[in-house]
Write an enzyme that holds these catalytic residues in place. Structure first.
Site, PDB file in Angstrom:
ATOM      1  N   TYR A   4      -1.824   0.216  10.241  1.00  0.00           N
ATOM      2  CA  TYR A   4      -2.042  -0.436   8.945  1.00  0.00           C
ATOM      3  C   TYR A   4      -0.816  -0.275   8.052  1.00  0.00           C
ATOM      4  CZ  TYR A   4      -3.539  -1.018   4.130  1.00  0.00           C
ATOM      5  OH  TYR A   4      -3.597  -1.393   2.811  1.00  0.00           O
ATOM      6  N   LYS A  43       1.988  -3.131   6.595  1.00  0.00           N
ATOM      7  CA  LYS A  43       2.316  -3.319   5.183  1.00  0.00           C
ATOM      8  C   LYS A  43       3.821  -3.189   4.946  1.00  0.00           C
ATOM      9  CE  LYS A  43      -1.541  -4.408   3.224  1.00  0.00           C
ATOM     10  NZ  LYS A  43      -1.680  -5.744   2.607  1.00  0.00           N
ATOM     11  N   SER A  76       0.829  -1.204   0.000  1.00  0.00           N
ATOM     12  CA  SER A  76       0.000   0.000   0.000  1.00  0.00           C
ATOM     13  C   SER A  76       0.860   1.250   0.000  1.00  0.00           C
ATOM     14  CB  SER A  76      -0.901   0.008   1.241  1.00  0.00           C
ATOM     15  OG  SER A  76      -1.513   1.265   1.414  1.00  0.00           O
TER      16      SER A  76
END
Length: 334
Positions: A145, A149, A121
């Site tokens: 998050y 990643k 991402s």
């Protein structure tokens, strides 16, 4: 050109995963899907694509699946992906996105699988103050998050080097649209579905902050059609199939073109015929003024560039949104 390989797509019944499954299957690739169906929908899959219902954390199931289908490459999309939720539940995100990936890679390495494509991402970059974000822009995620990643990328590359696996990490920018209406994003987490949700409830879409140092004061983002993203996965899988031994590709997947949140809101208003123009709310913490990809390396490595524009994203997403509402007995949009 077929790779002659069988690809396991984890999370392949999800919004992005189903588009990847369709793109690869229609191109003649052999694919099998592993999905726990926590957010995925089995009906999204193409006819003839096997679905294994289960978790990437179930190593015995993964090992059986890799062996039974003679899998030679993995496209890993199964993960938790909501920024706000990751702030509230960091342990869950690290467990599922990092520990789950660890268990999957252990099974992959034990089975001798030699290709691994990781869904990453643009969240790994955080809020860089640059005109275009290149793959060499320092990674500085600002939420759990994005951290998971980035940790996932490190883990994938290290495993590839240690076990002779060719790897790729695709850093998605803002994904939107639908390749076909029944595959549309029906969750209310990304900006276009958030706009649709408010419009269909008779409310004005919200723009968070209009005092950024951008041409119209709202954040500028790089949006990519999910069908283009799926084609990028196919191109990457075929690039990996050409490789032997360890080696990594880390690529931005976007259009390289910035669109402001206000421009997007105005387009959504036009496409939907809404009576409610977007309204401005206060800024959200952590939003970068501008986040647009440099896509030169991707074009060079894959021989691929995105071809669909923002209007096509909004129109296809709206068609899918309306189809989903109609199938669930909702009335026509306000």
């Amino acid at each position: 050109m077929l790779t002659g390989m069988t690809w396991l797509i984890t999370g392949g019944a999800g919004y992005i995963g189903a588009h990847v499954a369709w793109a690869m299957a229609e191109a003649g690739e052999q694919v099998v899907v592993l999905d726990d169906l926590s957010t995925g929908v089995s009906g999204r899959l193409p006819a003839g694509v096997p679905l294994v219902h289960g978790s990437i954390a179930d190593q015995e199931l993964v090992a059986r699946t890799l062996a039974a289908h003679e899998v030679s490459g993995v496209v890993h999309l199964a993960a938790k992906k909501q920024v706000g939720e990751s702030v509230a539940q960091p342990l869950r995100y690290y467990r599922e996105n990092v520990h789950g990936l660890t268990l999957l890679l252990e099974a992959v390495a034990a089975a001798g699988v030699e290709r691994f494509l990781f869904s990453s991402s643009a969240a790994v970059y955080g809020v860089p103050d640059v005109e275009l974000i290149t793959e060499d822009t320092p990674a500085a995620p600002i939420n759990p998050y994005g951290e998971t990643k980035l940790a996932g990328e490190w883990l994938v590359r290290a495993t590839g080097q240690a076990h002779g696996i060719a790897t790729a990490c695709l850093r998605y920018f803002n994904v939107a649209g639908a390749g076909r209406p029944e595959l549309a994003d029906t969750g209310v987490f990304n900006i276009i579905p958030m706009y649709f949700d408010r419009i269909t409830r008779g409310e004005a879409p919200r723009i968070f902050g209009a005092d950024y140092p951008t041409p119209d004061g709202t954040c500028v983002r790089d949006y990519i059609h999910v069908a283009d993203l799926a084609e990028a996965h196919l191109a990457t899988a075929r690039r990996l199939a050409e490789r032997s031994g360890a080696g990594d590709l880390t690529l931005n997947i976007g259009r390289g073109d910035g669109v402001s949140v206000r421009e997007l809101g105005d387009l959504v208003t036009e496409v939907t015929g809404s009576r409610h123009a977007p309204v401005v709310s206060p800024r959200r913490p952590g939003d970068a003024a501008r986040a647009v990809a440099s896509v030169d390396k991707t074009a060079e490595e894959l021989g691929w560039t995105a071809s669909r524009g923002v209007r096509e994203m909004v129109e296809s997403a709206w068609e899918g949104w309306c189809l989903h509402r109609a199938s669930h007995g909702h009335t026509a949009p306000a």
